[in-house]
Design a protein around this motif. Structure first.
Motif, PDB file in Angstrom:
ATOM      1  N   ASP A 110      20.782   1.421  -0.035  1.00  0.00           N
ATOM      2  CA  ASP A 110      21.759   2.081   0.724  1.00  0.00           C
ATOM      3  C   ASP A 110      23.064   1.056   0.670  1.00  0.00           C
ATOM      4  O   ASP A 110      24.213   1.534   0.708  1.00  0.00           O
ATOM      5  CB  ASP A 110      21.389   2.598   2.291  1.00  0.00           C
ATOM      6  CG  ASP A 110      20.727   3.714   2.307  1.00  0.00           C
ATOM      7  OD1 ASP A 110      20.923   4.682   1.658  1.00  0.00           O
ATOM      8  OD2 ASP A 110      19.914   3.782   3.366  1.00  0.00           O
ATOM      9  N   LEU A 129      24.663   1.537  -2.510  1.00  0.00           N
ATOM     10  CA  LEU A 129      25.277   2.870  -2.934  1.00  0.00           C
ATOM     11  C   LEU A 129      26.583   2.535  -1.963  1.00  0.00           C
ATOM     12  O   LEU A 129      27.428   3.311  -2.510  1.00  0.00           O
ATOM     13  CB  LEU A 129      24.572   3.746  -2.098  1.00  0.00           C
ATOM     14  CG  LEU A 129      24.906   5.350  -2.279  1.00  0.00           C
ATOM     15  CD1 LEU A 129      24.764   5.461  -4.060  1.00  0.00           C
ATOM     16  CD2 LEU A 129      23.823   6.298  -1.770  1.00  0.00           C
ATOM     17  N   ALA A 130      26.772   1.989  -0.879  1.00  0.00           N
ATOM     18  CA  ALA A 130      27.903   2.059  -0.326  1.00  0.00           C
ATOM     19  C   ALA A 130      28.963   1.055  -1.050  1.00  0.00           C
ATOM     20  O   ALA A 130      30.297   1.360  -0.790  1.00  0.00           O
ATOM     21  CB  ALA A 130      27.693   1.147   0.971  1.00  0.00           C
ATOM     22  N   GLU A 174      29.466   4.338  -4.321  1.00  0.00           N
ATOM     23  CA  GLU A 174      29.360   5.472  -4.119  1.00  0.00           C
ATOM     24  C   GLU A 174      30.371   6.328  -4.578  1.00  0.00           C
ATOM     25  O   GLU A 174      29.993   7.621  -5.056  1.00  0.00           O
ATOM     26  CB  GLU A 174      29.051   5.843  -2.597  1.00  0.00           C
ATOM     27  CG  GLU A 174      28.542   7.328  -2.178  1.00  0.00           C
ATOM     28  CD  GLU A 174      28.072   7.662  -1.053  1.00  0.00           C
ATOM     29  OE1 GLU A 174      28.006   8.605  -0.321  1.00  0.00           O
ATOM     30  OE2 GLU A 174      28.125   6.463  -0.160  1.00  0.00           O
ATOM     31  N   ASP A 175      31.575   5.908  -4.152  1.00  0.00           N
ATOM     32  CA  ASP A 175      32.867   7.130  -4.591  1.00  0.00           C
ATOM     33  C   ASP A 175      33.217   6.864  -6.322  1.00  0.00           C
ATOM     34  O   ASP A 175      34.172   7.496  -6.596  1.00  0.00           O
ATOM     35  CB  ASP A 175      33.857   6.652  -3.694  1.00  0.00           C
ATOM     36  CG  ASP A 175      34.507   4.898  -4.045  1.00  0.00           C
ATOM     37  OD1 ASP A 175      33.575   4.288  -4.673  1.00  0.00           O
ATOM     38  OD2 ASP A 175      35.763   4.535  -3.672  1.00  0.00           O
ATOM     39  N   TYR A 208      19.410  11.714  -1.636  1.00  0.00           N
ATOM     40  CA  TYR A 208      20.776  11.337  -2.074  1.00  0.00           C
ATOM     41  C   TYR A 208      21.382  12.308  -2.886  1.00  0.00           C
ATOM     42  O   TYR A 208      22.586  12.659  -2.815  1.00  0.00           O
ATOM     43  CB  TYR A 208      20.584  10.041  -2.770  1.00  0.00           C
ATOM     44  CG  TYR A 208      20.086   8.807  -1.855  1.00  0.00           C
ATOM     45  CD1 TYR A 208      20.978   8.256  -0.888  1.00  0.00           C
ATOM     46  CD2 TYR A 208      18.699   8.460  -2.265  1.00  0.00           C
ATOM     47  CE1 TYR A 208      20.339   7.317  -0.219  1.00  0.00           C
ATOM     48  CE2 TYR A 208      18.344   7.336  -1.587  1.00  0.00           C
ATOM     49  CZ  TYR A 208      19.106   6.894  -0.598  1.00  0.00           C
ATOM     50  OH  TYR A 208      18.694   5.900   0.358  1.00  0.00           O
ATOM     51  N   THR A 247      21.796  15.698  -0.933  1.00  0.00           N
ATOM     52  CA  THR A 247      22.938  15.659   0.240  1.00  0.00           C
ATOM     53  C   THR A 247      24.172  15.577  -0.444  1.00  0.00           C
ATOM     54  O   THR A 247      25.172  15.313   0.398  1.00  0.00           O
ATOM     55  CB  THR A 247      22.628  14.600   1.073  1.00  0.00           C
ATOM     56  OG1 THR A 247      22.228  13.436   0.237  1.00  0.00           O
ATOM     57  CG2 THR A 247      21.098  15.112   1.735  1.00  0.00           C
ATOM     58  N   ARG A 269      25.405  12.761  -2.104  1.00  0.00           N
ATOM     59  CA  ARG A 269      25.745  11.295  -2.082  1.00  0.00           C
ATOM     60  C   ARG A 269      25.737  10.815  -3.818  1.00  0.00           C
ATOM     61  O   ARG A 269      26.283  10.013  -3.954  1.00  0.00           O
ATOM     62  CB  ARG A 269      24.905  10.570  -1.325  1.00  0.00           C
ATOM     63  CG  ARG A 269      24.962  10.808   0.056  1.00  0.00           C
ATOM     64  CD  ARG A 269      24.415   9.686   0.834  1.00  0.00           C
ATOM     65  NE  ARG A 269      25.242   8.344   0.994  1.00  0.00           N
ATOM     66  CZ  ARG A 269      24.718   7.211   1.373  1.00  0.00           C
ATOM     67  NH1 ARG A 269      23.624   7.266   2.053  1.00  0.00           N
ATOM     68  NH2 ARG A 269      25.414   6.145   1.285  1.00  0.00           N
ATOM     69  N   VAL A 270      24.638  11.519  -4.384  1.00  0.00           N
ATOM     70  CA  VAL A 270      24.542  11.036  -5.926  1.00  0.00           C
ATOM     71  C   VAL A 270      24.752  12.347  -6.548  1.00  0.00           C
ATOM     72  O   VAL A 270      24.150  13.396  -6.480  1.00  0.00           O
ATOM     73  CB  VAL A 270      23.013  10.428  -5.794  1.00  0.00           C
ATOM     74  CG1 VAL A 270      22.819  10.208  -7.661  1.00  0.00           C
ATOM     75  CG2 VAL A 270      22.990   9.028  -5.307  1.00  0.00           C
TER      76      VAL A 270
END
Length: 241
Positions: free
Chosen positions: A26, A29-30, A33-34, A76, A79, A81-82
């Motif tokens: 996590d 990913l932060a 992520e973008d 991920y 939802t 996020r990925v």
């Protein structure tokens, strides 16, 4: 483009250096992520050098662990996020404890996860006979294609180990994109080779930040000079003969 490589994601206390706990993933990913892109976008940009995006990040996961399905996909990807990822499967391990089943792999494929081969038994391909090498490459490809009903063109070298003999055999078997775990930007010294940074639970977060800022920062002075002079490809072809 930057390609990152993970293995198993676990709740706590990884059994080896290759596993990461969810909190660490996590945190990773932060950081990016973008910047994430789907495998389909990655492959499209690979075929069009002008479409390359240096800051884009692609996620890949090796060894067909159950967490590809239960966490990367369910937690991920579903939802949002990925946007997608590549999953490299050692076909001989399918259905074993802690590994995905064929049903799970088929579902991932249908939902846009790019499925690639990781051989049959996850062996060092540079140390096997020609006959065993062909079996690892061709049989794993055939079995995956039979289950997925689609061409399998991606291959990740087990342990990241390869040689010219190995990559020639992989290309002959019909793979078009070969992945290793060298440092640096995604495109290797051959147009079909793709570098990945392998993340482990022993890696410092600052190192990942550094890599995301400049994937070639850890390259040696010799690499930088040889690349600038156009000699790097020739040097590597000699090294991996």
């Amino acid at each position: 483009m930057i390609v990152l490589n993970y293995h198993e994601l676990v709740d706590a206390d990884p059994s080896n250096a290759w596993g990461l706990i969810h909190d660490v993933f996590d945190a990773h990913l932060a950081l990016y992520e973008d910047r994430l892109i789907s495998p389909q976008t990655f492959l499209q940009r690979c075929s069009d050098p002008e479409a390359d995006a240096p800051d884009a990040v692609l996620l890949t996961f090796d060894d067909g662990f159950l967490s590809d399905y239960t966490h990367v996909y369910a937690r991920y990807m579903e939802t949002g996020r990925v946007p997608g990822f590549m999953s490299f499967i050692p076909v001989g391990f399918v259905g074993m404890p802690g590994r995905m089943t064929w049903t799970m792999i088929e579902e991932l494929h249908k939902e846009g996860v790019a499925i690639g081969s990781h051989g049959m038994a996850h062996v060092d391909l540079t140390a096997v006979s020609d006959r065993e090498l062909d079996r690892e490459l061709a049989l794993s490809k055939l079995m995956l294609e039979d289950r997925l009903g689609a061409p399998v063109l991606l291959f990740a070298f087990p342990y990241g180990r390869f040689s010219r003999r190995v990559w020639d055999a992989a290309l002959k078997a019909g793979y078009t994109h070969l992945f290793t775990i060298q440092l640096g930007s995604h495109r290797g010294f051959e147009p079909f080779l793709y570098s990945r940074l392998c993340l482990t639970n022993e890696m410092d977060m600052n190192y990942l930040r550094w890599h995301l800022q400049d994937p070639n920062a850890a390259r040696s002075f010799a690499w930088k000079v040889s690349t600038k002079l156009g000699l790097y490809r020739r040097m590597m072809r000699v090294r991996y003969r």
